[in-house]
Write a protein that holds these residues in place. Structure first.
Motif, PDB file in Angstrom:
ATOM      1  N   TRP A 141       6.423  25.520  25.385  1.00 17.11           N
ATOM      2  CA  TRP A 141       7.167  25.776  26.614  1.00 17.11           C
ATOM      3  C   TRP A 141       6.456  25.208  27.848  1.00 17.11           C
ATOM      4  CZ3 TRP A 141       7.042  30.892  23.821  1.00 17.11           C
ATOM      5  CH2 TRP A 141       8.134  31.010  22.960  1.00 17.11           C
ATOM      6  N   GLN A 196      14.914  22.308  30.842  1.00 20.46           N
ATOM      7  CA  GLN A 196      14.728  23.753  30.858  1.00 20.46           C
ATOM      8  C   GLN A 196      13.824  24.173  29.706  1.00 20.46           C
ATOM      9  OE1 GLN A 196      18.534  25.724  30.848  1.00 20.46           O
ATOM     10  NE2 GLN A 196      19.382  24.413  32.445  1.00 20.46           N
ATOM     11  N   ASP A 197      12.977  25.175  29.954  1.00 19.76           N
ATOM     12  CA  ASP A 197      12.046  25.637  28.921  1.00 19.76           C
ATOM     13  C   ASP A 197      12.781  26.088  27.667  1.00 19.76           C
ATOM     14  OD1 ASP A 197       9.946  25.056  30.538  1.00 19.76           O
ATOM     15  OD2 ASP A 197       9.487  27.125  31.089  1.00 19.76           O
ATOM     16  N   LYS A 198      13.936  26.683  27.834  1.00 24.44           N
ATOM     17  CA  LYS A 198      14.659  27.200  26.673  1.00 24.44           C
ATOM     18  C   LYS A 198      15.112  26.084  25.742  1.00 24.44           C
ATOM     19  CE  LYS A 198      19.276  27.339  28.805  1.00 24.44           C
ATOM     20  NZ  LYS A 198      20.420  28.212  29.163  1.00 24.44           N
ATOM     21  N   GLN A 199      15.178  24.851  26.245  1.00 22.22           N
ATOM     22  CA  GLN A 199      15.587  23.715  25.427  1.00 22.22           C
ATOM     23  C   GLN A 199      14.444  23.174  24.562  1.00 22.22           C
ATOM     24  OE1 GLN A 199      17.025  21.083  28.524  1.00 22.22           O
ATOM     25  NE2 GLN A 199      19.145  21.735  28.217  1.00 22.22           N
ATOM     26  N   THR A 256      15.529  29.377  21.098  1.00 20.94           N
ATOM     27  CA  THR A 256      15.816  29.791  22.475  1.00 20.94           C
ATOM     28  C   THR A 256      16.952  28.960  23.070  1.00 20.94           C
ATOM     29  OG1 THR A 256      14.045  28.312  23.276  1.00 20.94           O
ATOM     30  CG2 THR A 256      13.484  30.629  22.920  1.00 20.94           C
ATOM     31  N   TRP A 257      17.051  27.710  22.642  1.00 18.07           N
ATOM     32  CA  TRP A 257      18.129  26.848  23.125  1.00 18.07           C
ATOM     33  C   TRP A 257      19.489  27.356  22.647  1.00 18.07           C
ATOM     34  CZ3 TRP A 257      18.135  20.755  22.439  1.00 18.07           C
ATOM     35  CH2 TRP A 257      19.088  20.213  23.298  1.00 18.07           C
ATOM     36  N   LYS A 282      19.993  30.353  21.494  1.00 16.83           N
ATOM     37  CA  LYS A 282      20.047  31.801  21.705  1.00 16.83           C
ATOM     38  C   LYS A 282      20.276  32.547  20.389  1.00 16.83           C
ATOM     39  CE  LYS A 282      21.751  31.385  26.459  1.00 16.83           C
ATOM     40  NZ  LYS A 282      22.821  31.748  27.428  1.00 16.83           N
TER      41      LYS A 282
END
Length: 397
Positions: free
Chosen positions: A95, A168-171, A176-177, A179
């Motif tokens: 991340w 974005q960090d979630k990507q 996390t991308w 969900k």
């Protein structure tokens, strides 16, 4: 603010006691890693190159088994409340990284190309040194030269390194991308890996690929540590399980390529301390916790040499030509640094952590390896013994 480009270590400040314990664990892990590679025969240059040519599948059997075991190991750690925190700490570097898709792809292709040139990879070099592969010191030299050059030019190629970085960090991780809970992706991923290994073993039995029989395998002793070779999937399971002590004791995952940079930066620090301290890339590499990887690889040398001596197989592997070893060594480290991980860092650890970049880098390693090995094979660049030597008396004498 300048980016700290180190890719293999989460940023935390362990106590001296934790560092010491981590070093002990790293040494023991390395011994197991080197022993497993030597027994699985994946350290042999011919095995690595013939995998890229789809002539033998020993390497991919071990690799996919290790990848599946890594996924299972991390899933277990994510389930247990006392280890869940360690699992997520080990993912912090993903991340925090600013590395882009282009660097991961190009670096992985270069790494794969280097594997087909040298018949080695950053971690395998240690096992080759321990098992007495004659050209392994040259691969190591090429890798250290490459690490030095990468350290020097890293600030100038940073725009390339960060190009197409996930916004974005979630990507940066698949779960996390999308969900989706980690284990709901990790566990299903193990199924195709296991199926492929089983099918490959059915159609290409490991003993046939290594030109070995049960009698020959036990010719040096009936104790399993003295066998000439183990099934590649047994060695793969051992390597994958090593993720558990790595995450718990070191707060990190398996990787090898950063050790070359740590060694080079430390040597450079003795000569030009101010130059290293002013580098946002090199300075973190000389901090004490980062030296678990060199200790891990030293353990791998010891583990591989112990295995080879027990089975009396020291210095039986056919090496590549000296120039391929040096150039290939250069490529595997430069490519691994550009990609932000090696076959262990991306292929086992990053993939098991569901790193988005590892899903790009891992297949790209094989793309680079295949597109290098095929023309070199048809141009008769490789030693003839790689392909002409196929009976047990030739391989195991």
């Amino acid at each position: 603010k300048e980016e700290e480009e180190e890719e293999d270590f989460p940023k935390n400040k362990p106590s001296l006691m934790m560092i010491f314990v981590g070093f002990i664990v790293a040494a023991l892990m390395g011994i197991c890693f080197g022993f497993a590679l030597e027994k699985g025969q994946v350290f042999q240059p011919s095995i690595i190159i013939q995998q890229m040519l789809f002539q033998k599948f020993v390497m991919v059997k071990m690799f996919l088994t290790a990848a599946a075991t890594s996924l299972l190991s991390m899933t277990i750690l994510s389930f247990i409340s006392k280890t869940n925190e360690y699992f997520y700490i080990s993912r912090e570097y993903i991340w925090e990284s600013k590395r882009g898709i282009l660097a991961a792809f190009l670096g992985a292709v270069i790494l794969g190309s280097g594997m087909s040139l040298s018949g080695s990879c950053p971690g395998t070099v240690a096992a080759q040194l321990g098992a007495g592969v004659l050209t392994s010191p040259l691969v190591l030299v090429g890798g250290l030269i490459s690490a030095l050059i990468y350290c020097i030019i890293e600030p100038y190629i940073r725009p390339l390194i960060t190009f197409l970085s996930p916004k974005q960090d979630k990507q940066k991780t698949v779960d996390t991308w999308l969900k989706i809970t980690y284990w709901k992706i990790a566990l299903p991923l193990t199924i195709p890996f296991i199926v492929i290994v089983v099918l490959l073993e059915v159609y290409f039995p490991w003993m046939d690929e290594l030109a070995i029989t049960s009698k020959i395998n036990k010719s040096n002793g009936s104790f399993f540590l003295m066998y000439l070779a183990w099934p590649p999937y047994v060695s793969g399971i051992i390597v994958g399980i090593l993720q558990i002590p790595a995450i718990i004791a070191i707060k990190d995952t398996l990787g090898s390529a950063s050790s070359y940079v740590s060694l080079v930066c430390s040597a450079l620090y003795l000569i030009l301390p101010k130059y290293v301290n002013n580098s946002s890339y090199m300075k973190p590499m000389i901090s004490l916790p980062q030296f678990w990887q060199p200790i891990y690889l030293l353990g791998a040398v010891l583990g591989a040499s112990t295995s080879a001596l027990l089975s009396d197989t020291w210095n039986v592997s056919e090496p590549v030509q000296w120039y391929l070893a040096i150039v290939g060594g250069f490529f595997i480290i430069f490519g691994a640094r550009l990609a932000g991980g090696c076959t262990s860092g991306h292929g086992l650890s990053g993939f098991a952590q569901l790193s988005t970049l590892s899903f790009v880098a891992t297949p790209s390693i094989f793309i680079g390896g295949i597109f290098t090995a095929v023309p070199f094979y048809f141009l008769n660049v490789y030693p003839k013994d790689f392909f002409d030597c196929s009976d047990s008396s030739c391989i195991w004498s």
